[in-house]
Design a protein around this motif. Structure first.
Motif, short mmCIF file in Angstrom:
data_model
loop_
_atom_site.label_atom_id
_atom_site.label_comp_id
_atom_site.label_asym_id
_atom_site.label_seq_id
_atom_site.Cartn_x
_atom_site.Cartn_y
_atom_site.Cartn_z
N UNK A 42 5.99 5.29 4.85
CA UNK A 42 6.55 3.98 5.20
C UNK A 42 5.70 3.29 6.27
N UNK A 43 5.13 4.07 7.18
CA UNK A 43 4.25 3.50 8.21
C UNK A 43 2.99 2.92 7.57
N UNK A 44 2.43 3.62 6.58
CA UNK A 44 1.27 3.09 5.86
C UNK A 44 1.65 1.86 5.04
N UNK A 98 1.72 -1.44 6.88
CA UNK A 98 0.45 -2.12 7.19
C UNK A 98 -0.32 -2.47 5.92
N UNK A 99 0.40 -2.49 4.79
CA UNK A 99 -0.18 -3.01 3.55
C UNK A 99 -0.84 -2.01 2.62
N UNK A 100 -0.67 -0.72 2.91
CA UNK A 100 -1.26 0.31 2.04
C UNK A 100 -0.22 0.77 1.03
N UNK A 101 -0.55 0.64 -0.25
CA UNK A 101 0.36 1.06 -1.31
C UNK A 101 0.30 2.59 -1.47
N UNK A 120 -3.25 3.62 -11.27
CA UNK A 120 -4.06 2.59 -11.93
C UNK A 120 -3.53 1.18 -11.69
N UNK A 121 -2.28 1.07 -11.22
CA UNK A 121 -1.65 -0.24 -11.04
C UNK A 121 -1.71 -0.74 -9.59
N UNK A 122 -2.27 0.05 -8.69
CA UNK A 122 -2.28 -0.35 -7.27
C UNK A 122 -3.46 -1.26 -6.96
N UNK A 123 -3.34 -1.97 -5.83
CA UNK A 123 -4.37 -2.96 -5.51
C UNK A 123 -4.68 -3.09 -4.02
N UNK A 124 -4.16 -2.20 -3.17
CA UNK A 124 -4.47 -2.29 -1.74
C UNK A 124 -5.87 -1.71 -1.47
N UNK A 126 -5.63 4.63 9.88
CA UNK A 126 -6.01 3.64 8.87
C UNK A 126 -7.38 3.05 9.18
N UNK A 127 -7.60 2.75 10.45
CA UNK A 127 -8.91 2.22 10.86
C UNK A 127 -10.02 3.22 10.55
N UNK A 128 -9.76 4.49 10.84
CA UNK A 128 -10.75 5.54 10.59
C UNK A 128 -11.03 5.69 9.09
#
Length: 203
Positions: free
Chosen positions: A24-26, A29-32, A105-109, A194-196
């Motif tokens: 949920x934390x990821x 910040x927009x990560x699927x 295959x359906x993700x886009x982040x 995430x930055x790393x």
């Protein structure tokens, strides 16, 4: 045709390690993400081929009144009969792998998190560019599992036996995320991680 799906980053952690909270934390910040536990529930829904095979083998005892899988009854069977766990995995794992790939295959982040309690055990780590292992004290895991699933410590420990130890998982992973349970600290840790990851993906 070239595959343009985002890179896959594995998130490996045993039962009760806090995978859902970290995911949920990821997500925030927009990560699927694709969660193997969610997929595992999906492939045994009423009407599925997997549930049909389980019903054929174990009879009505593993069904609830509404026709859905009685997880507690099935869990009792596979705890006490290891050969039945192997049979169940032979039925469900191929279906889980197929559905995971379909969802990936359906993700886009910028990258996709593949959340899996058995990432290394099922060799799904081969799909991943990097793997994050969750580091959490076994005592905390036991407490979470016993409270969440309302099971005894003995049965909780039987689940742990079927999974890699946290130490083994961390030894095989590329990155480690410590989770002692503080959600505020976890948000900060995930932003930093995430930055790393984004830096590593550029390299």
């Amino acid at each position: 045709m070239k595959n343009h799906s985002p890179p896959i980053i594995g998130l490996a952690g045993g039962i009760g390690s806090g995978k859902s909270t970290i995911t949920k934390c990821f997500n925030a910040i927009g990560i699927q993400s694709v969660d193997a536990d969610d997929v595992a529930r999906l492939v045994v829904e009423p009407g599925s081929n997997c549930l049909h095979q389980i019903h054929q083998r174990h009879g009505n005892d593993i069904l609830l009144e509404d026709g859905s899988l009685n997880r507690n009854a099935l869990r009792t069977i596979i705890f006490n009969q290891p050969e039945e766990r192997l049979w169940l995995e032979s039925v469900t794992h191929p279906a889980i792998r197929k559905e995971i790939q379909s969802q990936l295959n359906k993700t886009s982040s910028k990258y996709t998190l593949l959340v899996h309690p058995l990432l290394f055990e099922t060799k799904q780590n081969t799909l991943c560019q990097f793997v994050i292992a969750i580091d959490v004290p076994i005592e905390i895991q036991l407490q979470r599992v016993m409270a969440r699933d309302k099971i005894s410590q003995e049965n909780a420990e039987k689940i742990f036996i079927t999974q890699l130890s946290n130490k083994e998982r961390m030894n095989r992973a590329d990155l480690v995320l410590e989770n002692s349970g503080n959600i505020d600290k976890m948000n900060a840790k995930v932003i930093k991680l995430n930055t790393k990851i984004l830096e590593l993906l550029v390299c």
